[in-house]
Scaffold this motif. Structure first.
Motif, PDB file in Angstrom:
ATOM      1  N   PHE A  59       0.815  -1.218   0.000  1.00  0.00           N
ATOM      2  CA  PHE A  59       0.000   0.000   0.000  1.00  0.00           C
ATOM      3  C   PHE A  59       0.851   1.273   0.000  1.00  0.00           C
ATOM      4  O   PHE A  59       0.363   2.339   0.333  1.00  0.00           O
ATOM      5  N   GLN A  60       2.113   1.156  -0.374  1.00  0.00           N
ATOM      6  CA  GLN A  60       2.995   2.313  -0.376  1.00  0.00           C
ATOM      7  C   GLN A  60       3.467   2.633  -1.786  1.00  0.00           C
ATOM      8  O   GLN A  60       3.647   1.728  -2.605  1.00  0.00           O
ATOM      9  N   PRO A  61       3.710   3.908  -2.072  1.00  0.00           N
ATOM     10  CA  PRO A  61       4.187   4.297  -3.410  1.00  0.00           C
ATOM     11  C   PRO A  61       5.564   3.724  -3.695  1.00  0.00           C
ATOM     12  O   PRO A  61       6.433   3.708  -2.828  1.00  0.00           O
ATOM     13  N   ILE A  88       5.181   1.035   8.094  1.00  0.00           N
ATOM     14  CA  ILE A  88       4.041   1.936   8.246  1.00  0.00           C
ATOM     15  C   ILE A  88       3.621   2.421   6.861  1.00  0.00           C
ATOM     16  O   ILE A  88       4.388   3.113   6.188  1.00  0.00           O
ATOM     17  N   PRO A  89       2.429   2.060   6.397  1.00  0.00           N
ATOM     18  CA  PRO A  89       1.991   2.442   5.044  1.00  0.00           C
ATOM     19  C   PRO A  89       1.608   3.919   4.949  1.00  0.00           C
ATOM     20  O   PRO A  89       0.428   4.282   4.970  1.00  0.00           O
ATOM     21  N   ASP A 107      -2.566   2.293  -5.663  1.00  0.00           N
ATOM     22  CA  ASP A 107      -2.060   2.258  -7.031  1.00  0.00           C
ATOM     23  C   ASP A 107      -1.459   0.914  -7.408  1.00  0.00           C
ATOM     24  O   ASP A 107      -1.570   0.475  -8.562  1.00  0.00           O
ATOM     25  N   ASN A 108      -0.822   0.242  -6.459  1.00  0.00           N
ATOM     26  CA  ASN A 108      -0.192  -1.045  -6.765  1.00  0.00           C
ATOM     27  C   ASN A 108      -1.225  -2.108  -7.139  1.00  0.00           C
ATOM     28  O   ASN A 108      -0.993  -2.922  -8.038  1.00  0.00           O
ATOM     29  N   TYR A 109      -2.377  -2.101  -6.456  1.00  0.00           N
ATOM     30  CA  TYR A 109      -3.428  -3.069  -6.762  1.00  0.00           C
ATOM     31  C   TYR A 109      -4.157  -2.702  -8.057  1.00  0.00           C
ATOM     32  O   TYR A 109      -4.540  -3.584  -8.828  1.00  0.00           O
ATOM     33  N   ILE A 110      -4.324  -1.411  -8.287  1.00  0.00           N
ATOM     34  CA  ILE A 110      -4.941  -0.980  -9.546  1.00  0.00           C
ATOM     35  C   ILE A 110      -4.081  -1.401 -10.726  1.00  0.00           C
ATOM     36  O   ILE A 110      -4.576  -1.927 -11.735  1.00  0.00           O
ATOM     37  N   MET A 136       4.853  -6.775  -3.950  1.00  0.00           N
ATOM     38  CA  MET A 136       4.190  -7.179  -2.712  1.00  0.00           C
ATOM     39  C   MET A 136       2.671  -7.285  -2.901  1.00  0.00           C
ATOM     40  O   MET A 136       2.029  -8.151  -2.323  1.00  0.00           O
ATOM     41  N   ALA A 137       2.103  -6.414  -3.720  1.00  0.00           N
ATOM     42  CA  ALA A 137       0.666  -6.482  -3.997  1.00  0.00           C
ATOM     43  C   ALA A 137       0.307  -7.799  -4.674  1.00  0.00           C
ATOM     44  O   ALA A 137      -0.734  -8.407  -4.380  1.00  0.00           O
TER      45      ALA A 137
END
Length: 278
Positions: free
Chosen positions: A33-35, A51-52, A58-61, A247-248
């Motif tokens: 969940f991090q850029p 810590i996100p 964006d990674n899941y999209i 990671m996603a």
């Protein structure tokens, strides 16, 4: 040291072990969940990735924008679901036959089933591949499912469980005129629910995470399972798209298994407890 202190020490030790086991999963979930830009330049931070912040989807999209990811997910659901169902049906029926029925060659057949526990999976890949190639079945659901249906450990688990069921239940069923199949269906199967649940979770986990056979049998991208599909683009994630998207993909591939375990964990514990008692 009194009993209370021992209990507290043991509990603290188990909490530490659980934290060590969970930490990599939590870290992977947070990184997803991090850029990617932040992860690429902030590797010197002690709390790197834990810590996100800032938080992003964006990674899941980007993962779903690959196009075939939903299809790979559906393929894994179909293959794992059907494989699990067939393993439960075949293993329970075979276990009942080996433990409760008398037929010619039973001991020899059971010994052959147990022999399957010691044969390495890789040892049969070439004849298995040739067999399905001769039948023209590669790149089909049948080719991904059928080799996993014969599960010796499943037959062994069910045989051991049914062998320990009191024979008085079967004798009472015979006095009532109930056939062996009805006895199996209405008496033995309900008693075996915890063991069946445990076997189902083990089979689903094994089938979902299976990589080698789908890699060999499925050459067309539309027939990839989620493990093979994500692995085929993993180099792209790691080299150009970033750690967050890698990671996603790991979270996406492991989420169904984690959910299944959380939902059925009570039955799994009961199944192992029954196995330990026996």
């Amino acid at each position: 040291m009194n009993t209370r202190a021992l209990h507290t020490t043991f509990l603290a030790f188990m909490v530490i072990l659980a934290a060590i086991w969970v930490m990599p999963l939590a870290w992977m979930f947070s990184l997803s969940f991090q850029p990617n830009e932040l992860l690429a330049r902030d590797t010197g931070n002690v709390l790197y990735g834990l810590i996100p912040f800032p938080f992003t989807f964006d990674n899941y999209i980007a993962l779903f924008e690959l196009g075939r990811t939903p299809q790979w997910f559906v393929n894994s659901v179909i293959v794992s679901g059907v494989t699990t169902l067939l393993v439960l049906v075949i293993s329970s029926m075979a276990g009942y036959a080996f433990s409760r029925l008398a037929f010619f060659g039973k001991n020899v057949m059971y010994a052959l089933v147990l022999a399957g526990l010691v044969i390495p999976e890789q040892a049969i890949f070439i004849p298995l591949y040739t067999l399905f190639a001769d039948m023209g079945m590669h790149n089909t659901y049948a080719a991904l499912i059928l080799p996993r249906v014969a599960l010796p450990i499943g037959v062994f688990m069910m045989t051991q469980f049914f062998s320990d069921v009191p024979p008085e239940l079967e004798e009472a069923a015979k006095l009532e005129g109930i056939s062996p199949f009805q006895t199996f269906l209405h008496i033995y199967l309900p008693l075996a629910r915890p063991v069946l649940t445990t076997l189902g979770i083990i089979t689903f986990l094994y089938s979902w995470n299976d990589y080698l056979w789908p890699l060999v049998s499925a050459q067309q991208p539309d027939m990839f399972t989620i493990t093979v599909g994500l692995a085929s683009v993993q180099g792209n994630f790691a080299q150009s798209e970033g750690l967050g998207r890698l990671m996603a993909s790991g979270v996406f591939a492991s989420l169904p298994v984690l959910i299944a375990y959380l939902v059925f964990q009570k039955h799994i514990i009961q199944g192992f407890a029954l196995g330990g008692e026996k």
